[in-house]
Each structure stands twice: as C-alpha cells, then as structure tokens.
Design an enzyme around this catalytic site. Structure first.
Site, PDB file in Angstrom:
ATOM      1  CD  GLU A   1     -38.238  71.753 101.647  1.00  0.00           C
ATOM      2  OE1 GLU A   1     -38.788  71.763 100.528  1.00  0.00           O
ATOM      3  OE2 GLU A   1     -37.390  72.587 102.006  1.00  0.00           O
TER       4      GLU A   1
ATOM      5  CE  LYS B   1     -32.414  77.288  97.198  1.00  0.00           C
ATOM      6  NZ  LYS B   1     -33.388  76.918  98.191  1.00  0.00           N
TER       7      LYS B   1
HETATM    8  N1  PSU Z   1     -33.342  74.335  99.957  1.00  0.00           N
HETATM    9  C1  PSU Z   1     -32.631  73.316  99.457  1.00  0.00           C
HETATM   10  N2  PSU Z   1     -33.111  72.644  98.385  1.00  0.00           N
HETATM   11  C2  PSU Z   1     -34.337  72.947  97.853  1.00  0.00           C
HETATM   12  C3  PSU Z   1     -35.101  74.014  98.408  1.00  0.00           C
HETATM   13  C4  PSU Z   1     -34.567  74.682  99.450  1.00  0.00           C
HETATM   14  O1  PSU Z   1     -31.548  73.002  99.966  1.00  0.00           O
HETATM   15  O2  PSU Z   1     -34.759  72.275  96.917  1.00  0.00           O
HETATM   16  C5  PSU Z   1     -36.493  74.287  97.896  1.00  0.00           C
HETATM   17  C6  PSU Z   1     -37.409  74.588  99.107  1.00  0.00           C
HETATM   18  O3  PSU Z   1     -38.535  73.755  99.005  1.00  0.00           O
HETATM   19  C7  PSU Z   1     -37.801  76.029  98.930  1.00  0.00           C
HETATM   20  C8  PSU Z   1     -37.821  76.118  97.433  1.00  0.00           C
HETATM   21  O4  PSU Z   1     -39.028  76.347  99.516  1.00  0.00           O
HETATM   22  O5  PSU Z   1     -36.620  75.437  97.067  1.00  0.00           O
HETATM   23  C9  PSU Z   1     -37.874  77.540  96.937  1.00  0.00           C
HETATM   24  O6  PSU Z   1     -38.286  77.538  95.599  1.00  0.00           O
HETATM   25  P1  PSU Z   1     -38.698  78.917  94.884  1.00  0.00           P
HETATM   26  O7  PSU Z   1     -37.411  79.685  94.793  1.00  0.00           O
HETATM   27  O8  PSU Z   1     -39.241  78.498  93.554  1.00  0.00           O
HETATM   28  O9  PSU Z   1     -39.727  79.570  95.760  1.00  0.00           O
END
Ligand code: PSU
Ligand code: MN
Length: 294
Positions: A15, A149
């Site tokens: 991604e 996370k």
């Molecule tokens: N995991 C990581 N770093 C990130 C993300 C996930 O180690 O930057 C990103 C991924 O792209 C995930 C996003 O889909 O964070 C989720 O964002 P939100 O909580 O706004 O949906």
C-alpha cells in the site's frame, strides 16, 4: 474498474498510505525498496498500489512512486473518497481498504501491510472506526498484518471483526497481536503454524466466501516494544491528538508521527521491522498460492 494492471499471478500487494503517511518522508523510498526485495526473495512479485494522477494503478513503477513522493500533498484515499481522487485526477495514497479494493479488481490475492485500521479509543467524544474493517466483507484478499495498531482499542477492533464475520487466522499465534506488542487479550479464530497449510486454507476460503481474510503475524520477538515504555509513549500521543483535535483521516498519521517523536524512533523501528516480517510471510503465501494454481 478502469485500472492499470501490472500484476502477476504471484503478486503481493503493497500500500502507498503506509509509505506516504505512515513513516517520515526520508523512510518512504528505502522502505519501498526493502519490501520489494523481501517479497522478491520469497519468489513472489511486489505490486505497489496507488492512484497516479487519478488512475488506479496496480503495480506502480519507480517513476510513478517518485512522482507521488515529490508531490506537495497526497490525498489519503479510503473507500469513501477513492472515486473523488479519480474524478479530480490527483495522486492518492491507498489505505488498506482501497488497496484491497484495487487488488481484488486486479485479481491479486495477497497483501502485506503493517497494521490494519480499526476502532479508535476515542479522541474527544467521537466514534472513529476505520473503513478498513468493512472492506474485509467486500474484497477477497488475504491481508498479512501484525494485528491492529495498539493506538487503537485492540479488543473492540477484534470484536468488530467478529461482528462483520471476518476470519482471523493467527500465524504461529493464539493471541490477536497488537502491532508493537505480540499479544493482546483477544484471540484468533484459528492458529496455523505452517505456510503451506496457511495457503490451502486461504485459497479455499477466498474462493468459497469471496471475502477478505486477516492473517495475523506478530512482530518478531526481538523487535517487540517494552510494555511500560509503550504505555507512557501512548498516553503522551493520545494527549497530543486530543490537544490538536486530530479527527477523521488525520487521526492515525498524527498519532503515529507523535509516537515516533516521543519514543525517539523506537516505534518507527518496530513499525519498519514488523512490516518487513509481514512482507516475507505474504511473499511466502503468494508463492505457495500461485504454485497451487499451476
Ligand atoms: N499501518 C501502519 N501505518 C499506516 C497504516 C497502517 O503501520 O500508516 C495506515 C493504513 O493505510 C491503514 C490506515 O489502512 O493507516 C488506517 O487509517 P484510518 O484509521 O484513517 O482508517
Ligand atoms: Mn478514522
């Protein structure tokens, strides 16, 4: 969907949000190169996904990534605003949700990330649940992740996956991992210890259910953070997020960059190590899957 598809049968999707919004700018290109190498070493094909001038691209070239990394600002596209980025013909980084959407449109079955989004602990009084979770009910892709996370409410996220009926496989673990930490109080649906068996289950389930699968791969033990240090860093980052009012798509990047700062890079190092470990397992899985189909 009209897309540029440079995928192969043994592709591993990667991604762009992780590269553009998840790590400091100087780490983006080296991380991409490292992940590509790791996937290739496992006999699979690294396939970076993002929107290049609004065009959904499965298998971005180095030039396309360089153009994205040098742009002034890059939109973060989840399933809600993917079509807007296409309409506006701008560069956009895909999150787990939209990387799954484009991967499945291109026929790519395996995807490596760091941690999927989930249920936030609530900064201020607002509900914040990532669109990543619902994406698992729509797009048949196996996502290798170190759980969610630990900035999130890990146990509530696990319950949300249960509610949505998403299969959570633990690779060599019974516990649902919490990103920087190998274990949480939550469990997986099934533990699988062997990559060949993992490939068989994933292959059958993707075909049968046509939904996404969580493949939970804990951070390697030598890179796990210390629980009490983690707790103090997290409370600092949470306070910071509250103070600056980080809402919506800004919440995750704001908290992550604050953590990298207060931990003097310890959370960033752990983050990079777990992504590399996930890329290796995803590469192995993709190689097994493509050999099963030939
Ligand atoms: N995991 C990581 N770093 C990130 C993300 C996930 O180690 O930057 C990103 C991924 O792209 C995930 C996003 O889909 O964070 C989720 O964002 P939100 O909580 O706004 O949906
Ligand atoms: Mn959110």
């Amino acid at each position: 969907m009209d897309l540029t598809n440079r995928s192969k049968p043994n592709s591993v999707a990667l991604e762009t949000t992780l590269l553009v919004h998840g790590v400091p700018p100087e780490s983006s290109q080296p991380l991409n190169d490292k992940l590509a190498q790791i996937v290739t070493d496992q006999g699979a094909h690294p396939t970076l996904i993002g929107l290049v001038n609004g065009k959904p691209t499965v298998g971005m070239t180095n030039e396309e990534l360089a153009s994205m990394l040098s742009a002034d600002s890059v939109l973060k596209a989840n399933t809600a605003n993917l079509g807007v980025a296409m309409h506006q013909q701008v560069h956009a980084a895909t999150t787990v949700s939209t990387t799954m959407e484009l991967a499945s449109a291109a026929g790519v079955k395996v995807f490596a990330t760091g941690g999927i989004g989930g249920v936030h602990r609530g900064y201020g009084e607002h509900l914040d649940i990532s669109s990543d979770l619902a994406a698992f009910t729509r797009f048949p892709v196996a996502v290798v992740t170190s759980g969610v996370k630990s900035i999130l409410d890990v146990e509530s996220t696990r319950e949300a996956l249960e509610t949505l009926g998403v299969l959570v496989i633990g690779y060599q673990t019974d516990s649902f991992p919490a990103f920087y930490l190998r274990e949480s109080d939550a469990q997986v649906d099934v533990r699988i210890d062997d990559a060949q068996e993992l490939a068989e289950l994933v292959s059958n389930e993707l075909k049968r259910a046509e939904r996404g699968i969580v493949v939970a791969n804990p951070i390697p033990p030598q890179h796990e953070l210390d629980q009490s240090e983690w707790n103090s860093w997290l409370s600092d980052a949470q306070q910071h997020a509250n103070q600056v009012g980080a809402l919506g798509r800004n919440a995750t990047p704001t908290i992550l960059s604050r953590l990298h700062q207060v931990s003097e890079g310890a959370t960033l190092r752990a983050n990079l190590e777990l992504v590399k470990s996930n890329a290796a397992l995803a590469g192995k899985l993709a190689a097994h899957l493509s050999s099963m189909h030939t």
